[in-house]
Write a protein that holds these residues in place. Structure first.
Motif, PDB file in Angstrom:
ATOM      1  N   SER A  87      -1.517  -2.223  -4.350  1.00 14.88           N
ATOM      2  CA  SER A  87      -0.602  -1.908  -5.441  1.00 14.88           C
ATOM      3  C   SER A  87       0.380  -3.063  -5.644  1.00 14.88           C
ATOM      4  O   SER A  87       0.784  -3.733  -4.704  1.00 14.88           O
ATOM      5  CB  SER A  87       0.184  -0.633  -5.134  1.00 14.88           C
ATOM      6  OG  SER A  87      -0.676   0.478  -5.115  1.00 14.88           O
ATOM      7  N   THR A 118       4.073  -4.055  -7.702  1.00 17.94           N
ATOM      8  CA  THR A 118       5.236  -3.590  -8.435  1.00 17.94           C
ATOM      9  C   THR A 118       6.094  -4.809  -8.770  1.00 17.94           C
ATOM     10  O   THR A 118       6.060  -5.806  -8.056  1.00 17.94           O
ATOM     11  CB  THR A 118       6.031  -2.540  -7.634  1.00 17.94           C
ATOM     12  OG1 THR A 118       7.112  -2.057  -8.413  1.00 17.94           O
ATOM     13  CG2 THR A 118       6.547  -3.094  -6.335  1.00 17.94           C
ATOM     14  N   ASN A 123       0.849  -1.195   0.000  1.00 17.29           N
ATOM     15  CA  ASN A 123       0.000   0.000   0.000  1.00 17.29           C
ATOM     16  C   ASN A 123       0.882   1.243   0.000  1.00 17.29           C
ATOM     17  O   ASN A 123       0.861   2.020   0.953  1.00 17.29           O
ATOM     18  CB  ASN A 123      -0.915   0.005   1.230  1.00 17.29           C
ATOM     19  CG  ASN A 123      -1.832  -1.188   1.274  1.00 17.29           C
ATOM     20  OD1 ASN A 123      -2.456  -1.538   0.290  1.00 17.29           O
ATOM     21  ND2 ASN A 123      -1.888  -1.834   2.424  1.00 17.29           N
TER      22      ASN A 123
END
Length: 131
Positions: free
Chosen positions: A49, A51, A42
């Motif tokens: 999120s 990545t 987060n």
């Protein structure tokens, strides 16, 4: 402080509940430089999120894995996965450099240099918490 002397905090939260879903744990000793991974967190309060990055190096800052996957404020403590969806590490931090600026020291994040705690270092804590 000397980054080689950083200690890894050892805290586990125990939740008493039944029938909780669990993530599969991988083997961080089996990771190789250049291997793909992804991190969930987060960052900056932005929930859910993801990545991606690669394993960049091993044995940094007290045995941590270096990665180029972005780890911003709020990602720390989130899981890092191999491409089979197994947890291979816990995200902890990004690198910063200290610069002198107008009489004080300023910490500047260094993009692309981030760190993970290998899951094999965490596994004994998880097993102890499950006792």
């Amino acid at each position: 402080s000397n980054p080689k002397n950083h200690m890894i905090d050892q805290h586990v939260i125990r939740i008493k509940a039944a029938d909780m879903p669990a993530l599969d744990l991988g083997d961080s000793d089996a990771l190789r430089i250049g291997q793909d991974l992804f991190v969930i967190g987060n960052p900056l309060g932005l929930e859910h999120s993801v990545t991606t990055g690669i394993v960049s190096a091993f044995g940094r800052m007290g045995g941590r894995i270096q990665t180029n996957a972005l780890i911003n404020h709020g990602n720390s403590g989130g899981p890092a996965f191999d491409m089979q969806g197994r947890v291979i590490a816990i995200s902890v931090s990004g690198a910063v450099a200290n610069y002198a600026f107008e009489g004080s020291t300023v910490e500047v994040p260094q993009p692309g240099i981030n760190f993970l705690i290998p899951i094999n270092q965490v596994r004994p804590l998880l097993e102890k918490a499950g006792e």
